[in-house]
Scaffold this motif. Structure first.
Motif, short mmCIF file in Angstrom:
data_model
loop_
_atom_site.label_atom_id
_atom_site.label_comp_id
_atom_site.label_asym_id
_atom_site.label_seq_id
_atom_site.Cartn_x
_atom_site.Cartn_y
_atom_site.Cartn_z
N ALA A 108 12.64 32.24 17.69
CA ALA A 108 11.92 30.80 17.96
C ALA A 108 11.69 30.97 19.57
O ALA A 108 11.83 31.61 20.42
CB ALA A 108 12.82 29.90 17.90
N VAL A 109 10.46 30.13 19.82
CA VAL A 109 9.87 29.79 21.42
C VAL A 109 9.98 28.13 21.51
O VAL A 109 9.45 27.71 20.57
CB VAL A 109 8.65 30.33 21.61
CG1 VAL A 109 8.14 30.20 22.85
CG2 VAL A 109 8.65 32.03 21.44
N LEU A 155 19.01 20.43 20.83
CA LEU A 155 20.03 21.36 20.47
C LEU A 155 20.61 21.22 19.04
O LEU A 155 21.13 22.14 18.54
CB LEU A 155 21.49 21.09 21.58
CG LEU A 155 20.87 21.77 23.00
CD1 LEU A 155 21.93 21.50 23.85
CD2 LEU A 155 20.48 23.33 22.90
N GLU A 156 20.82 19.99 18.64
CA GLU A 156 21.61 19.50 17.57
C GLU A 156 20.63 20.24 16.34
O GLU A 156 21.01 20.81 15.32
CB GLU A 156 21.71 18.25 17.29
CG GLU A 156 22.69 17.82 16.22
CD GLU A 156 22.48 16.45 16.19
OE1 GLU A 156 22.48 15.80 15.04
OE2 GLU A 156 23.18 15.63 17.47
N PHE A 157 19.31 19.93 16.71
CA PHE A 157 18.42 20.57 15.62
C PHE A 157 18.37 22.09 15.76
O PHE A 157 18.44 22.72 14.54
CB PHE A 157 16.93 20.17 15.90
CG PHE A 157 15.73 20.56 15.28
CD1 PHE A 157 15.46 20.30 13.93
CD2 PHE A 157 15.35 21.70 15.89
CE1 PHE A 157 14.30 20.89 13.56
CE2 PHE A 157 14.10 22.38 15.29
CZ PHE A 157 13.53 21.80 13.95
N TYR A 158 18.11 22.59 17.02
CA TYR A 158 18.21 24.08 16.90
C TYR A 158 19.44 24.83 16.33
O TYR A 158 19.16 25.62 15.63
CB TYR A 158 18.09 24.51 18.45
CG TYR A 158 17.83 26.04 18.67
CD1 TYR A 158 16.51 26.38 18.38
CD2 TYR A 158 18.77 26.89 18.81
CE1 TYR A 158 16.34 27.74 18.57
CE2 TYR A 158 18.61 28.37 18.95
CZ TYR A 158 17.20 28.77 18.53
OH TYR A 158 17.26 29.94 18.62
N ASP A 159 20.50 24.21 16.76
CA ASP A 159 21.72 25.04 16.28
C ASP A 159 21.90 25.07 14.75
O ASP A 159 22.51 25.77 14.14
CB ASP A 159 23.03 24.32 17.06
CG ASP A 159 23.08 24.85 18.42
OD1 ASP A 159 22.11 25.78 18.93
OD2 ASP A 159 23.68 24.10 19.31
N CYS A 176 16.04 32.80 21.14
CA CYS A 176 15.01 32.15 21.47
C CYS A 176 14.45 31.96 22.97
O CYS A 176 15.38 31.95 23.87
CB CYS A 176 15.45 30.74 21.09
SG CYS A 176 14.36 29.15 21.47
N PHE A 177 13.23 32.14 23.23
CA PHE A 177 12.75 31.83 24.71
C PHE A 177 12.20 30.43 24.70
O PHE A 177 11.65 29.97 24.12
CB PHE A 177 11.53 32.83 24.76
CG PHE A 177 11.76 34.21 25.35
CD1 PHE A 177 12.07 34.46 26.47
CD2 PHE A 177 11.78 35.39 24.47
CE1 PHE A 177 12.41 35.65 27.16
CE2 PHE A 177 12.11 36.36 24.95
CZ PHE A 177 12.51 36.59 26.20
N GLY A 217 22.09 29.11 27.29
CA GLY A 217 22.01 30.53 26.55
C GLY A 217 20.68 30.65 26.08
O GLY A 217 20.66 31.77 25.57
N PHE A 218 19.75 29.99 26.34
CA PHE A 218 18.43 30.36 26.02
C PHE A 218 17.87 31.35 26.93
O PHE A 218 18.01 31.43 27.99
CB PHE A 218 17.38 29.16 25.86
CG PHE A 218 17.67 28.17 24.58
CD1 PHE A 218 17.07 28.49 23.61
CD2 PHE A 218 18.45 27.10 25.05
CE1 PHE A 218 17.58 27.57 22.43
CE2 PHE A 218 18.81 26.27 23.96
CZ PHE A 218 18.51 26.56 22.92
#
Lengths: 226, 226
Positions: free
Chosen positions: A5-6, A158-162, A171-172, A189-190
């Motif tokens: 993901a970016v 973050l919630e969505f991403y995790d 992910c960048f 951590g990205f």
């Protein structure tokens, strides 16, 4: 890494906001002068840019303050010409897309990389830019937060991403600013790429994993990290 | 009488605001549908016009309320398309000048009749219309009051007018509304012409000295009263 993901910043990353803003302000001053504001361009230019610095870009009354400081507080004839010309400049917004933007987004689509937007500002204004730039449909998800300085506002993202189950290091984050883009996202951590576009580009010091002059270079970096 | 001056109302008098507003709303709904708002045009149209009735035209968030009532409160992608299209419609504002407007204003200039504007609303919005319509320079003086219902707000204009040394009965007031244009100005001693344009034109009852369908008829009436 496996690029999953970016996350893009918008202003001065996918869209050259600094250049557009200067363009719109020039248009506005020009229109006010044509309607009779007999103050040298350079004087207005300096004042107006100071006012933007002072009040921030989401303030609603930059031109009112300009007129006030020029001793023309209630000259609505001229004020309206400036405000109107500034807004009309948006008809040309699509020319201010960052060079290489479409190439980059299309490349990521082909590679099935998820594309997110994480931008600070007023939702309807940020969406307006996406619509006018013609890139709204590229994003798998768009997050507009009021203030990226405030780490808590990243929680939704973050919630969505995790939940996606990707590693953060797959992910960048791509943005123009050290303080609100690179630092907080790196800390989380990205991977990070700092793009040196717009008014923050003069500050060269960065802790980003990669540096890029423009989106063409971003594409090259991502290709190597696929 | 000896015609010395004319006081014009703006909306639905010199400028067809009702028609423009409907045009801009249509453009906005069209843009929202093209961006994916799958609600029949007729339903949106009815809702949006109700919202304008309910909140008045100087409210800033008509489309936010529309989206809320359609259960799409935070869909900024679509909201921004509507707002943006509504504003973009202003590029065509000059086509919505009332037929006969330039002929009438030029005629009055030739006859050395003073021309004033007395309009309700927000100064920068009203001036914006004058600039976009291209008629700003015709006026000897422009008065924008917040609320023409409030007689006290006419004081600035009256004080100015009475200083000119003209009799009030040597001045015509020209407007579309019985309540805020004709009645108060007639009471103050001005001659009145009611123009039957726009959304108030259905209410035919008037106490105005003269009635006109459009600005061509206004010109004829003024010619006879020179």
């Amino acid at each position: 890494m496996e690029l999953k993901a970016v996350v893009f910043d918008l202003d001065d990353t996918l869209y050259l906001s600094t250049r557009f803003n200067l363009f719109a302000r020039r248009q506005a001053i020009e229109a006010m002068m044509l309607r009779g504001l007999n103050v040298p361009f350079s004087k207005q230019w300096k004042l107006l840019n100071q006012i933007y610095e002072e009040f921030g870009s989401n303030f609603e009354k930059h031109y009112n303050v300009l007129m006030e400081r020029l001793g023309r507080k209630n000259d609505y004839r001229i004020l309206s010409a400036g405000v109107s010309a500034h807004h009309a400049a948006k008809n040309l917004l699509s020319y201010f897309i960052s060079p290489g933007c479409f190439e980059l987004l299309l490349f990521l689509k082909e590679k099935h990389v998820k594309i997110f937007l994480l931008t600070g500002g007023i939702p309807v204004k940020q969406w307006d830019k996406l619509n006018l730039l013609g890139i709204a449909d590229f994003f798998d998800e768009v997050f507009v937060v009021e203030d990226k300085h405030d780490g808590r506002q990243l929680n939704d993202f973050l919630e969505f991403y995790d939940k996606l189950g990707f590693k953060r290091s797959d992910c960048f984050m791509i943005g123009d600013r050290e303080d609100v883009d690179v630092k907080p996202m790196k800390k989380l951590g990205f991977k990070t790429i700092r793009v040196f576009q717009g008014k923050y580009s003069a500050k060269k010091k960065t802790t980003a994993d990669f540096k890029a002059r423009d989106l063409f270079q971003v594409k090259k970096i991502l290709e190597k990290n696929l």
